[in-house]
Scaffold this motif. Structure first.
Motif: not given
Length: 158
Positions: A123, A132, A121
């Motif tokens: 961000l 995201h 992930w």
């Protein structure tokens, strides 16, 4: 004549004090506001969010969703959820948005997480929007689509 000189000196001293105060005031205002982010109204935020989604689409990220968080949370106005096929593609998408926004809009993210080859992930928090970018495994594991299912999805032109 003596009173005139005293009066004149008093005026000069007061003017000088005010100039010093104004200069100090300007110095502190500039110091306080130097690194502050620009205020972006909601319409401009939406426009920039859709622009970011388009940039991610141009980098071949998949399953891109733009979520309007109005009335749901005060964390941000918009979320972008996107899936990358690899960690380098995840970084390429985030970097493309970063470069475009810095160059064209003068906007930088408040924060970003580090992207390593093991990352699921990435961000990027721009304040008005949070991007995201997940790997396929990360998208399934964190399941932000389900978590933010109350948010209205905004369609964007690919």
């Amino acid at each position: 004549m003596f009173l005139f000189v005293i009066f004149f000196l008093n005026v000069v001293i007061n003017v000088k004090k005010r100039l010093v105060q104004k200069t100090e005031f300007t110095f502190w205002i500039n110091k306080i506001t130097k690194n502050k982010k620009k205020f972006i109204d909601r319409e401009k935020a939406k426009e920039l969010t859709l622009k970011a989604a388009k940039i991610l689409d141009d980098k071949k990220l998949e399953d891109i969703k733009v979520l309007d968080l109005d009335g749901i949370t005060s964390l941000s106005d918009f979320f972008i959820l996107a899936t990358a096929n690899s960690s380098p593609q995840m970084k390429a998408g985030a970097d493309a948005v970063y470069k475009e926004f810095k160059k064209e809009e003068g906007i930088l993210p408040y924060s970003e997480n580090d992207n390593t080859p093991e990352s699921l992930w990435h961000l990027s928090d721009y304040g008005f929007m949070v991007i995201h970018i997940f790997t396929k495994e990360g998208r399934e594991y964190y399941d932000l689509d389900k978590l933010w299912n109350e948010a209205k999805e905004i369609k964007f032109n690919k």
